[in-house]
Design an enzyme around this catalytic site. Structure first.
Site, PDB file in Angstrom:
ATOM      1  CG  ASN A 206      -2.012   1.083   1.079  1.00 37.64           C
ATOM      2  OD1 ASN A 206      -2.458   1.410  -0.011  1.00 37.64           O
ATOM      3  ND2 ASN A 206      -2.405   1.647   2.207  1.00 37.64           N
ATOM      4  CG  LEU A 207       4.470   0.447  -1.912  1.00 40.81           C
ATOM      5  CD1 LEU A 207       5.544   0.233  -2.967  1.00 40.81           C
ATOM      6  CD2 LEU A 207       5.029   0.186  -0.509  1.00 40.81           C
TER       7      LEU A 207
ATOM      8  CG  HIS B  72       6.075   3.003   1.436  1.00 38.49           C
ATOM      9  ND1 HIS B  72       4.731   3.242   1.565  1.00 38.49           N
ATOM     10  CD2 HIS B  72       6.446   2.309   2.538  1.00 38.49           C
ATOM     11  CE1 HIS B  72       4.294   2.710   2.708  1.00 38.49           C
ATOM     12  NE2 HIS B  72       5.317   2.138   3.313  1.00 38.49           N
TER      13      HIS B  72
ATOM     14  CB  SER C 207       0.854   6.718   7.931  1.00 37.76           C
ATOM     15  OG  SER C 207       0.436   5.457   8.422  1.00 37.76           O
TER      16      SER C 207
END
Length: 278
Positions: free
Chosen positions: A29-30, A34, A184
């Site tokens: 779930n980048l 990331h 996040s």
């Protein structure tokens, strides 16, 4: 970009690749944070491997393991665009072939039991175990982690040093939205109204830092900040001032500090931190 679905495929790839390798461990779930880790990793090694594995060992009984967002295809497209050499996406059976109850585990004493460790018993056991396994599987020269999970980074650094693992661990500054909210995967759980409230977390950390640097009493600054957070409608898990190098409770003699916070906004648990010098 290679997609490696099991340990056998990973080892074939690892034996063939020439040059240095950096690992970026993720649960998928980048987001932009990331991808920034991948960009930083490319500065430290010739090849970057990103692992995507939602690790059941680090989730508690009532946490969001089943609902944690999984976006593998979109993740792979983004990683390919950022020049990732390989994605390692094993199954739970690949990683824990004897099951979680029979799995050998790693615990880092002290630093694992405070803050998030106190609120989420066993969480850092799961983190340390999966990172050690990934280091053994991928055999990277270095690994990159975000500083948003500051306590996690300290656990990994200590684990790596204690076990004499030949991996250099780098931290990357927290990637933030324009309004300051730390990026996040769990931000996606927030409603539109909650998303408008969430930036108060980082704003409050900045205010604590300013007050302490201007000479305010530590406890008084934290007390005012707790009131600000709770008045905004969040439920505090913790808000603490710690020594940066070992997360011990800060004294007036300590200058290298970090403020760490965990708070619930609705059902979503958000964490953040701010490093500063007194």
């Amino acid at each position: 970009m290679q997609q490696l679905k099991n340990l056998e495929e990973l080892r074939v790839w690892r034996n063939q690749v020439k040059g240095t390798v950096a690992l970026v461990p993720t649960m998928g779930n980048l987001h932009k944070g990331h991808l920034k880790l991948v960009d930083v990793a490319k500065q430290h090694a010739q090849h970057v491997v990103v692992s995507i594995f939602v690790n059941p060992m680090q989730f508690g009984a009532n946490e969001d393991l089943d609902s944690y967002p999984r976006t593998f295809e979109a993740d792979c497209l983004a990683l390919a665009e950022h020049g990732t050499a390989a994605v390692f996406a094993p199954t739970v059976n690949d990683v824990y072939p004897r099951g979680l109850q029979q799995q050998t585990f790693i615990e880092v004493p002290g630093v694992s039991d405070i803050l998030c460790g106190a609120s989420r018993p066993g969480h850092f056991r799961g983190v340390a175990t999966i990172v050690a396994k990934l280091f053994n599987m991928v055999q990277p020269d270095c690994a990159i982690f975000g500083e948003k999970d500051y306590q996690q980074l300290q656990v990994i650094r200590l684990m790596t040093r204690d076990l004499s693992l030949p991996v250099e661990v780098f931290g990357m500054a927290t990637e933030r939205a324009p309004d300051g909210l730390a990026l996040s995967s769990r931000n996606g759980y927030l409603s539109a109204q909650q998303r408008q409230v969430a930036p108060i977390i980082y704003q409050t950390l900045q205010q604590i830092s300013r007050e302490i640097k201007s000479g305010s009493d530590d406890r008084a600054a934290l007390s005012r900040a707790k009131n600000t957070i709770e008045t905004a409608g969040l439920k505090l898990d913790y808000l603490e001032l710690r020594r940066r190098n070992d997360l011990a409770e800060a004294t007036l003699q300590d200058n290298e500090l970090v403020i760490l916070i965990a708070a619930f906004l609705g059902k979503t648990r958000l964490i953040d931190n701010l490093q500063f010098d007194r």
